[in-house]
Write an enzyme that holds these catalytic residues in place. Structure first.
Site, PDB file in Angstrom:
ATOM      1  N   LEU A   1       0.842  -1.199   0.000  1.00  0.00           N
ATOM      2  CA  LEU A   1       0.000   0.000   0.000  1.00  0.00           C
ATOM      3  C   LEU A   1       0.877   1.249   0.000  1.00  0.00           C
ATOM      4  O   LEU A   1       1.922   1.279   0.652  1.00  0.00           O
ATOM      5  CB  LEU A   1      -0.896   0.011   1.235  1.00  0.00           C
ATOM      6  CG  LEU A   1      -1.822  -1.190   1.402  1.00  0.00           C
ATOM      7  CD1 LEU A   1      -2.853  -0.920   2.485  1.00  0.00           C
ATOM      8  CD2 LEU A   1      -2.520  -1.536   0.104  1.00  0.00           C
TER       9      LEU A   1
ATOM     10  N   GLY B   1       1.178  -5.331   1.128  1.00  0.00           N
ATOM     11  CA  GLY B   1       0.117  -5.412   0.106  1.00  0.00           C
ATOM     12  C   GLY B   1       0.589  -6.098  -1.172  1.00  0.00           C
ATOM     13  O   GLY B   1      -0.216  -6.712  -1.884  1.00  0.00           O
TER      14      GLY B   1
ATOM     15  N   ASN C   1       4.868  -7.526   6.401  1.00  0.00           N
ATOM     16  CA  ASN C   1       5.752  -6.894   7.394  1.00  0.00           C
ATOM     17  C   ASN C   1       5.067  -5.776   8.173  1.00  0.00           C
ATOM     18  O   ASN C   1       5.733  -4.902   8.732  1.00  0.00           O
ATOM     19  CB  ASN C   1       6.977  -6.319   6.668  1.00  0.00           C
ATOM     20  CG  ASN C   1       6.592  -5.203   5.698  1.00  0.00           C
ATOM     21  OD1 ASN C   1       5.465  -5.179   5.199  1.00  0.00           O
ATOM     22  ND2 ASN C   1       7.484  -4.272   5.446  1.00  0.00           N
ATOM     23  N   GLU C   2       3.744  -5.780   8.224  1.00  0.00           N
ATOM     24  CA  GLU C   2       3.003  -4.657   8.803  1.00  0.00           C
ATOM     25  C   GLU C   2       3.447  -4.289  10.216  1.00  0.00           C
ATOM     26  O   GLU C   2       3.579  -3.110  10.539  1.00  0.00           O
ATOM     27  CB  GLU C   2       1.491  -4.952   8.796  1.00  0.00           C
ATOM     28  CG  GLU C   2       0.799  -4.702   7.476  1.00  0.00           C
ATOM     29  CD  GLU C   2       1.000  -5.820   6.464  1.00  0.00           C
ATOM     30  OE1 GLU C   2       1.769  -6.764   6.753  1.00  0.00           O
ATOM     31  OE2 GLU C   2       0.410  -5.752   5.380  1.00  0.00           O
TER      32      GLU C   2
END
Ligand SMILES: CCCCCCCCCCCC/C=C/CC(=O)SCCNC(=O)CCNC(=O)[C@H](O)C(C)(C)COP(=O)(O)OP(=O)(O)OC[C@H]1O[C@@H](n2cnc3c(N)ncnc32)[C@H](O)[C@@H]1OP(=O)(O)O
Length: 323
Positions: free
Chosen positions: A128, A173, A196-197
């Site tokens: 994103l 994303g 990897n958020e």
């Protein structure tokens, strides 16, 4: 002008001996049962038409050669969707809208299957676009998230077959897009892939997690999600996050094509229904919680701590890029 208005009609004799018991119980029962009996015939007819379409000579014109997505159909009737938003194919609202529209085009054109790839030599997609989440306009943020949901519904739940030729890094994303496909061939080398958020101080939505849990084992997914693990290509193969390692983009596309060819002799309707049944649960889950998911995203963006984390992450990215 000479066209039949009714092409298939059945007149049921409601008083025929075989219908009398049901007609006496319920009005129009004879017509209903005739309709039920016709369904398998129509199913087979539709399947035959669909098979014929699938096997028809390809190279159909598919219009959308948009600036952010390039969509072409090759001689084998396979649609190739190439993300082309330099430098890193970060998924902003405009790119997501184009992907969404292109997925509609692929569905309409009844291609043999679709391969998702990138025009960048080193990045499949950076995930994103962080700028869509940093100090956002809330109306736009809502549209952004809804469009992302739409893309996932259309890609994860597509009735056409899908594969990802991952020719570069695929964080967050970007990883989600590839996991939403049915098959992944990734170019070997120094690239990485994963959700990897948590490293950004954010939390992958439940449907991102579900998509990962249905790609790799639950145990591996929990470890990867909590530690923000970015898998090397070899590691990704080992835990089946990807299916094959390719030597370059052309090889990745060929490997995806070989996968899609497996469906040549499988009746498309049976394949599509099987896929959709396998994927039904996470799709239904997001369908029922769709509004709540949007609201969670919006309230998360309003959280000062989240904004602070995003700001620090953007600074770090910029510093790295400047070196
Ligand atoms: C706290 C309680 C919460 C409760 C519940 C919350 C529920 C809400 C859900 C919210 C979830 C949100 C989900 C988000 C998923 C995502 O996808 S977040 C995005 C994550 N992406 C990344 O971390 C990737 C970052 N980028 C990179 O690692 C690298 O760029 C790369 C490996 C992809 C490529 O490296 P390289 O080729 O060396 O390029 P760079 O020099 O790094 O970058 C060039 C250029 O692009 C900019 N950039 C990179 N990534 C992004 C991005 N994702 N978005 C926007 N911009 C990006 C980078 O800054 C450089 O810009 P400049 O040239 O400096 O201008």
């Amino acid at each position: 002008m000479g066209r039949a208005l009714v092409w298939d009609a059945t007149c049921v004799d409601s008083l025929a001996a075989s219908h009398l018991p049901s007609t006496s119980q319920k009005a129009a029962a004879a017509a209903e049962s005739a309709q039920m009996l016709k369904r398998p015939k129509m199913f087979l007819l539709r399947q035959a038409v669909s098979n014929a379409r699938q096997l028809a000579p390809s190279v159909r014109a598919m219009s959308s050669k948009g600036p952010l997505v390039d969509l072409t159909v090759d001689n084998d009737g396979v649609a190739i969707m190439t993300l082309q938003r330099p430098p890193v194919n970060s998924l902003n609202l405009d790119l997501l809208k184009e992907i969404s529209k292109s997925l509609d085009d692929v569905a309409k054109n009844k291609s043999r299957g679709m391969i998702l790839t990138s025009s960048s030599p080193t990045v499949f997609s950076a995930g994103l676009d962080i700028m869509e989440m940093y100090k956002p306009d809330m109306k736009r943020a809502e549209e952004f998230w809804t469009t992302l949901q739409d893309v996932w519904f259309k890609l994860y739940g597509s009735s056409f077959a899908t594969a990802a030729a991952i020719n570069g890094h695929a964080p967050a994303g970007g990883c989600l897009l590839s996991m939403s496909c049915e098959y992944r061939a990734m170019v070997g080398g120094k690239f990485t892939i994963g959700l990897n958020e948590t490293a950004l101080g954010i939390v992958a939505p439940k449907w991102f997690m579900d998509t990962m849990c249905r790609t790799i084992s639950m145990r591996q997914a929990e470890l990867a999600l909590t530690t923000a693990k970015m898998f090397t290509v070899d590691e990704a193969l080992k835990c089946e996050l990807i299916d094959e390692i390719a030597t370059d983009k052309a090889d990745a596309i060929n490997k995806c094509k070989t996968f899609l060819k497996k469906f040549e002799k499988i009746p498309p309707l049976a394949r599509a229904i099987t896929k959709l049944k396998m994927r039904e649960e996470p799709i239904k889950n997001l369908q029922t919680s769709r509004q709540a998911d949007v609201q969670e995203f919006l309230s998360f963006l309003k959280n000062p701590k989240v904004q602070q984390s995003l700001e620090m992450y953007i600074q770090a990215l910029k510093q790295k890029a400047a070196k």
